[in-house]
Design an enzyme around this catalytic site. Structure first.
Site, PDB file in Angstrom:
ATOM      1  N   ARG A  41       0.831  -1.182   0.121  1.00 22.64           N
ATOM      2  CA  ARG A  41       0.002  -0.100  -0.102  1.00 22.64           C
ATOM      3  C   ARG A  41       0.900   1.246  -0.050  1.00 22.64           C
ATOM      4  NH1 ARG A  41      -2.357   3.601   3.728  1.00 22.64           N
ATOM      5  NH2 ARG A  41      -4.296   4.248   3.029  1.00 22.64           N
ATOM      6  N   SER A  91     -12.818  -2.796   1.102  1.00 25.23           N
ATOM      7  CA  SER A  91     -12.946  -2.227   2.503  1.00 25.23           C
ATOM      8  C   SER A  91     -14.397  -2.169   2.691  1.00 25.23           C
ATOM      9  CB  SER A  91     -12.087  -1.093   2.608  1.00 25.23           C
ATOM     10  OG  SER A  91     -10.809  -1.366   2.730  1.00 25.23           O
ATOM     11  N   LYS A 123      -4.095   6.350   8.321  1.00 22.61           N
ATOM     12  CA  LYS A 123      -4.686   6.753   6.996  1.00 22.61           C
ATOM     13  C   LYS A 123      -5.467   8.111   7.416  1.00 22.61           C
ATOM     14  CE  LYS A 123      -8.779   4.926   4.660  1.00 22.61           C
ATOM     15  NZ  LYS A 123      -8.606   4.790   3.128  1.00 22.61           N
TER      16      LYS A 123
HETATM   17  N1  TZP Z   1      -7.925   1.420   6.438  1.00 24.07           N
HETATM   18  C1  TZP Z   1      -8.598   1.652   7.074  1.00 24.07           C
HETATM   19  S1  TZP Z   1      -7.848   2.163   8.463  1.00 24.07           S
HETATM   20  C2  TZP Z   1      -6.284   1.879   7.905  1.00 24.07           C
HETATM   21  C3  TZP Z   1      -6.495   1.534   6.504  1.00 24.07           C
HETATM   22  C4  TZP Z   1      -5.533   1.458   5.377  1.00 24.07           C
HETATM   23  C5  TZP Z   1      -5.028   2.007   8.318  1.00 24.07           C
HETATM   24  C6  TZP Z   1      -4.703   1.246   9.355  1.00 24.07           C
HETATM   25  O1  TZP Z   1      -3.344   1.443   9.906  1.00 24.07           O
HETATM   26  P1  TZP Z   1      -3.029   1.056  11.443  1.00 24.07           P
HETATM   27  O2  TZP Z   1      -1.732   1.551  11.581  1.00 24.07           O
HETATM   28  O3  TZP Z   1      -3.080  -0.446  11.382  1.00 24.07           O
HETATM   29  O4  TZP Z   1      -4.121   1.536  12.234  1.00 24.07           O
HETATM   30 MG    MG Z   2      -9.677   4.763  -0.787  1.00 24.10          MG
END
Ligand code: TZP
Ligand code: MG
Length: 205
Positions: free
Chosen positions: A40, A111, A140
């Site tokens: 990602r 998602s 994010k």
């Molecule tokens: N999608 C929803 S929350 C997120 C993504 C890509 C980030 C998750 O990162 P972390 O550091 O595990 O909370």
């Molecule tokens: Mg997106």
């Protein structure tokens, strides 16, 4: 092995999440026992173009060598060059039906953060769902409100047959909760990439 088992410990990462070589972090995470990896490379500080492709290739090779599932995040152009096992998208990305026609045989992950998104999604064409953010996350930039582990229960109730992973704010301390309500796996960025001892963090997860 069934997809639900292969998604059990799912590292998500790009160079923007790493304070050292992402390949070293991935190697350690593999040693610790991750079963899946999502490339990602996205958001502030992420690589683009040729550099993104080059890093993707290095990480892909590590996953291939160690038989770890390799999924690319939201970049259909990279799926073939990286020989990815699949692609993961969010609600604002390419439509999953379009993706399915582009990639009939690849794993497609989607998602979903709430009931409305779930009802509006072509769940029948995807291979697994990512539910979250489970807990608060600052990783994010456009993450939605945390939905909690209740959301895992709800999605499992509505779609018992589809593999499901929790995402967002998952740590060594709360991963168990996510699994106990019925998730097939946990996915995490920071809990692994920022761990002092990556091997140990993955083992504890
Ligand atoms: N999608 C929803 S929350 C997120 C993504 C890509 C980030 C998750 O990162 P972390 O550091 O595990 O909370
Ligand atoms: Mg997106």
């Amino acid at each position: 092995m069934e997809l639900s088992q292969r998604l059990r410990k799912y590292l998500i990462m790009g160079s923007q999440n790493c304070e050292r070589d992402p390949a070293d972090i991935l190697k350690e995470a593999i040693e610790g026992g991750i079963t899946a990896f999502q490339f990602r490379e996205k958001g502030p500080g992420s690589l683009q173009g040729e550099e993104k492709l080059a890093l993707g290739k290095r990480l892909r090779e590590l996953c291939r060598t160690h038989d770890v599932l390799f999924i690319v995040n939201d970049d259909s152009v990279l799926v073939d060059p990286l020989e990815a096992d699949g692609i993961h998208v969010g609600q604002d990305d390419v439509d999953v039906q379009e993706l399915r026609s582009l990639f009939p045989k690849k794993i497609i992950g989607l998602s979903i953060s709430n009931e409305e998104e779930l009802k509006g999604s072509a769940v029948d064409v995807v291979d697994y769902l990512g539910a979250g953010p489970m807990f608060a996350t600052s990783t994010k930039v456009d993450a939605k409100e945390p939905v909690g582990v209740e959301w895992i229960k709800r999605v499992k109730f509505l779609y018992p047959g589809i593999p499901l992973v929790g995402i967002g704010g998952i740590t060594v301390g709360n991963a168990r909760e996510v699994m106990e309500v019925g998730a097939d796996g946990v996915s995490a960025i920071t809990a692994i990439t920022a761990a002092k001892d990556v091997v140990r963090a993955v083992k504890l997860l």
